[in-house]
Design a protein around this motif. Sequence first.
Motif, PDB file in Angstrom:
ATOM      1  N   GLU A  62      12.275   3.857   4.465  1.00 46.71           N
ATOM      2  CA  GLU A  62      11.619   4.488   3.311  1.00 46.71           C
ATOM      3  C   GLU A  62      10.213   3.909   3.218  1.00 46.71           C
ATOM      4  OE1 GLU A  62      13.418   5.625  -0.077  1.00 46.71           O
ATOM      5  OE2 GLU A  62      15.231   6.237   0.986  1.00 46.71           O
ATOM      6  N   GLN A  64       6.760   2.773   2.329  1.00 44.54           N
ATOM      7  CA  GLN A  64       5.963   2.827   1.105  1.00 44.54           C
ATOM      8  C   GLN A  64       4.554   3.344   1.367  1.00 44.54           C
ATOM      9  OE1 GLN A  64       6.529  -0.639  -1.496  1.00 44.54           O
ATOM     10  NE2 GLN A  64       8.267  -1.189  -0.220  1.00 44.54           N
ATOM     11  N   VAL A  66       3.903   5.843   3.328  1.00 41.45           N
ATOM     12  CA  VAL A  66       4.049   7.304   3.280  1.00 41.45           C
ATOM     13  C   VAL A  66       4.163   7.757   1.827  1.00 41.45           C
ATOM     14  CG1 VAL A  66       5.507   9.263   3.929  1.00 41.45           C
ATOM     15  CG2 VAL A  66       5.121   7.405   5.561  1.00 41.45           C
ATOM     16  N   GLN A  67       4.978   7.026   1.084  1.00 44.10           N
ATOM     17  CA  GLN A  67       5.164   7.333  -0.333  1.00 44.10           C
ATOM     18  C   GLN A  67       3.845   7.277  -1.106  1.00 44.10           C
ATOM     19  OE1 GLN A  67       7.970   4.633  -2.537  1.00 44.10           O
ATOM     20  NE2 GLN A  67       9.298   6.351  -2.093  1.00 44.10           N
ATOM     21  N   GLY A  68       2.994   6.334  -0.743  1.00 41.47           N
ATOM     22  CA  GLY A  68       1.753   6.154  -1.492  1.00 41.47           C
ATOM     23  C   GLY A  68       0.604   7.016  -1.010  1.00 41.47           C
ATOM     24  N   CYS A  69       0.761   7.657   0.148  1.00 43.00           N
ATOM     25  CA  CYS A  69      -0.373   8.373   0.753  1.00 43.00           C
ATOM     26  C   CYS A  69      -0.816   9.527  -0.143  1.00 43.00           C
ATOM     27  CB  CYS A  69       0.001   8.897   2.131  1.00 43.00           C
ATOM     28  SG  CYS A  69      -1.376   9.758   2.935  1.00 43.00           S
ATOM     29  N   ALA A  98      -2.452  -1.154   0.287  1.00 44.65           N
ATOM     30  CA  ALA A  98      -1.837  -1.830  -0.861  1.00 44.65           C
ATOM     31  C   ALA A  98      -0.326  -1.671  -0.866  1.00 44.65           C
ATOM     32  CB  ALA A  98      -2.414  -1.264  -2.161  1.00 44.65           C
ATOM     33  N   SER A  99       0.182  -0.653  -0.176  1.00 48.53           N
ATOM     34  CA  SER A  99       1.607  -0.335  -0.231  1.00 48.53           C
ATOM     35  C   SER A  99       2.459  -1.166   0.715  1.00 48.53           C
ATOM     36  CB  SER A  99       1.827   1.141   0.132  1.00 48.53           C
ATOM     37  OG  SER A  99       1.142   1.996  -0.745  1.00 48.53           O
ATOM     38  N   CYS A 100       1.929  -1.443   1.897  1.00 51.41           N
ATOM     39  CA  CYS A 100       2.770  -1.993   2.977  1.00 51.41           C
ATOM     40  C   CYS A 100       3.171  -3.434   2.703  1.00 51.41           C
ATOM     41  CB  CYS A 100       2.039  -1.926   4.311  1.00 51.41           C
ATOM     42  SG  CYS A 100       2.993  -2.711   5.622  1.00 51.41           S
ATOM     43  N   PRO A 101       4.480  -3.704   2.590  1.00 57.99           N
ATOM     44  CA  PRO A 101       4.930  -5.055   2.281  1.00 57.99           C
ATOM     45  C   PRO A 101       4.772  -6.030   3.453  1.00 57.99           C
ATOM     46  CG  PRO A 101       6.820  -3.608   2.609  1.00 57.99           C
ATOM     47  CD  PRO A 101       5.596  -2.742   2.681  1.00 57.99           C
TER      48      PRO A 101
ATOM     49  N   LEU B 284       0.161   8.102  -8.124  1.00 56.16           N
ATOM     50  CA  LEU B 284       0.825   8.899  -7.098  1.00 56.16           C
ATOM     51  C   LEU B 284       2.019   8.215  -6.425  1.00 56.16           C
ATOM     52  CD1 LEU B 284      -0.774  11.389  -4.732  1.00 56.16           C
ATOM     53  CD2 LEU B 284       0.730   9.659  -3.754  1.00 56.16           C
ATOM     54  N   PRO B 285       1.916   6.943  -6.028  1.00 56.46           N
ATOM     55  CA  PRO B 285       3.078   6.347  -5.356  1.00 56.46           C
ATOM     56  C   PRO B 285       4.327   6.336  -6.233  1.00 56.46           C
ATOM     57  CG  PRO B 285       1.141   4.943  -5.107  1.00 56.46           C
ATOM     58  CD  PRO B 285       0.768   6.015  -6.087  1.00 56.46           C
ATOM     59  N   ALA B 288       5.833   9.802  -6.357  1.00 55.89           N
ATOM     60  CA  ALA B 288       6.522  10.102  -5.102  1.00 55.89           C
ATOM     61  C   ALA B 288       7.888   9.425  -5.074  1.00 55.89           C
ATOM     62  CB  ALA B 288       5.671   9.645  -3.913  1.00 55.89           C
ATOM     63  N   TYR B 311       0.274   0.106  -9.141  1.00 53.16           N
ATOM     64  CA  TYR B 311      -0.750  -0.359  -8.204  1.00 53.16           C
ATOM     65  C   TYR B 311      -1.623   0.817  -7.812  1.00 53.16           C
ATOM     66  CZ  TYR B 311       1.701   1.404  -3.984  1.00 53.16           C
ATOM     67  OH  TYR B 311       2.277   2.186  -3.014  1.00 53.16           O
ATOM     68  N   ILE B 322      -8.555  -2.694  -4.868  1.00 52.18           N
ATOM     69  CA  ILE B 322      -7.102  -2.542  -4.930  1.00 52.18           C
ATOM     70  C   ILE B 322      -6.617  -3.415  -6.087  1.00 52.18           C
ATOM     71  CG2 ILE B 322      -4.920  -3.204  -3.817  1.00 52.18           C
ATOM     72  CD1 ILE B 322      -6.039  -2.164  -1.189  1.00 52.18           C
ATOM     73  N   ALA B 370      -3.520  -6.512   1.530  1.00 55.87           N
ATOM     74  CA  ALA B 370      -3.235  -6.472   0.089  1.00 55.87           C
ATOM     75  C   ALA B 370      -1.743  -6.261  -0.160  1.00 55.87           C
ATOM     76  CB  ALA B 370      -4.046  -5.360  -0.564  1.00 55.87           C
ATOM     77  N   GLY B 371      -1.097  -5.491   0.695  1.00 54.81           N
ATOM     78  CA  GLY B 371       0.315  -5.186   0.498  1.00 54.81           C
ATOM     79  C   GLY B 371       1.216  -6.413   0.532  1.00 54.81           C
ATOM     80  N   ARG B 374       1.553  -7.602  -2.832  1.00 55.76           N
ATOM     81  CA  ARG B 374       2.423  -6.731  -3.625  1.00 55.76           C
ATOM     82  C   ARG B 374       3.887  -7.087  -3.363  1.00 55.76           C
ATOM     83  NH1 ARG B 374       4.406  -1.654  -4.777  1.00 55.76           N
ATOM     84  NH2 ARG B 374       4.645  -1.040  -2.620  1.00 55.76           N
ATOM     85  N   TRP B 375       4.162  -7.403  -2.114  1.00 54.18           N
ATOM     86  CA  TRP B 375       5.523  -7.834  -1.757  1.00 54.18           C
ATOM     87  C   TRP B 375       5.879  -9.131  -2.487  1.00 54.18           C
ATOM     88  CZ3 TRP B 375       6.333 -12.061   1.932  1.00 54.18           C
ATOM     89  CH2 TRP B 375       7.681 -12.289   2.209  1.00 54.18           C
TER      90      TRP B 375
END
Lengths: 146, 411
Positions: A62, A64, A66-69, A98-101, B284-285, B288, B311, B322, B370-371, B374-375
């Motif tokens: 899943e 993130q 892709v989800q955030g794009c 910013a999304s990718c853990p 948006l995230p 989704a 975020y 960001i 940056a991610g 967030r993790w």
Amino acid sequence: MYARREYCINCHLCEVYCVAAHSKSRDVWKAFKREGLRGTHRLRVEERRPESLPVHCRHCDEPQCVQGCISGAMVKDPETGIVYCHEDKCVGCWTCVASCPYGAVRPGYRNGRPVALKCDLCRDLLEPACVAHCPNRALVYEGGTT
Amino acid sequence: MRYVIIGNSVAAINACQGIRELDKEGPITIVSAEKYYAYGRPLISYWLEGKTGEDKMPYLPPDFYTRHNINVLLGRKALRIHWERQEVELDDGSRLPYDRLLIATGGKAIVPPLEGLQEEDYVTFLNYDDARRLAELAHPGKEAVILGAGPSGLKAMESLVSRGLKVTMVELAPRIWSPVLDTEAATLVTSFLREKGVRVILEDTILGGSRKEGGKLKLNLKSGKELEAGLLVVAIGVRPNVELLEQAPGVTLKRGVVVDEYLNVGLPGVFAAGDVVDGNPPLLPHAAAQGRLAGRNMAGAREKYKGSLPYNALGFLGLHIISMGITNCEPGQGYEILVQKEENERVYRKLVLQNNRLIGALFINRLERAGLYRWLIEEKIDVLPFKDKLLQDDFGFLDLPPALWEARLKE
């Protein structure tokens, strides 16, 4: 795909061949000296000497990114499971960064445009270029997308 | 199983994907008030300044809908829902029966009372039609006033500046984008904007105005100032678009519609996702993620929505930001704050900690990885063992105890 960090010798050849594999010429010299692609590698080798660690996209179930794009550029191929970016559609907003853990999406520039740089497992090749050119077999690819 | 989705943006199409993970056949009908196939709303500013084209606006490839047996009714409004009969009444008089319904109607632009001004005197900045209207009005040399210096006002500003307009931003708060930027960050960004020729007026707002001869607007500000403008953009935020739910039995409306942990609104088979949901950040995230989960639950799953901290990534005129979690706090408010600055490069990186957990991060002009932060925030990881490394330029997994990441990188 995973890295055996005890075998990684911090040579960064994976990054070099990543750049070449994503160039027009697919040639190291031309990619760096003619196409101006230095720095556009999609995986990155972390360094804390004597340790080093190559970090790739994990092609999450899943994802993130892709989800955030915001544009629909980042996709997960439903058949292969590969997560990749349609670079012509990417607008460089960096939500994926910013999304990718794993911190595995890089804000980058190619062909004069901002684009998200991430591993696509060299989906046009038989084997990812980083794996094929790792001199000490620190990178292992077992097919599949993780 | 018949699925009806009201709304056609990111929550809606992610719901389609969620449904199709579990139910490959049940017919899906999307009711779209807009006449466009789904596009990411934040793309409108990129379109307006020519950084993406009309052909690249659709979020999904055109064959997505046919491949997945999804019928999209473009330019069709849902007027009301007959809850007992489980039917959606459309503006052409037809009725759509449903077994599962998703409310994904998003948000509406907030427009404050503007005395003396009519709807045709201003443009909001939320959807593709807004951007198209602006494209017709935004000519080089024109003076534009933007009300609101939050993310959408700032993106509107970028588009208009790049089209050669002279832009003035008017913001009620004492600093721009105040829910995210602290004083120092806002000062950095504001000075950048001023260098780019953008006028920024703070602690003031537009009360009304009038259309003068020749078509220009005269705008009256709360401070007593007057501004002249060829174009007025109102971008002060969105409010959940809950109209269809106003008479719904058993449904609680606060700012948005209240949902349970499965994203159900309190009526059997009726779910909501995205900006219409109460408490969901209008980002948006998050839309989704909710859409995907709502879709799965509509198709029979029973998954709980965990949610994530707000975020956002925002870039304009070459400056990139960001933000994640709590970022606008000032020293002395009880948080531990770590900051790294490089003034020449306009780099500002700020981490907010509480009890050795990261609860917020703000990055300006240096965004790499940056991610990872967030993790650390989402997983509530104790950062004490590597606190001094957090703001190193090449901060990475090797700065963390291997127990935190080694297995994850081999999964």
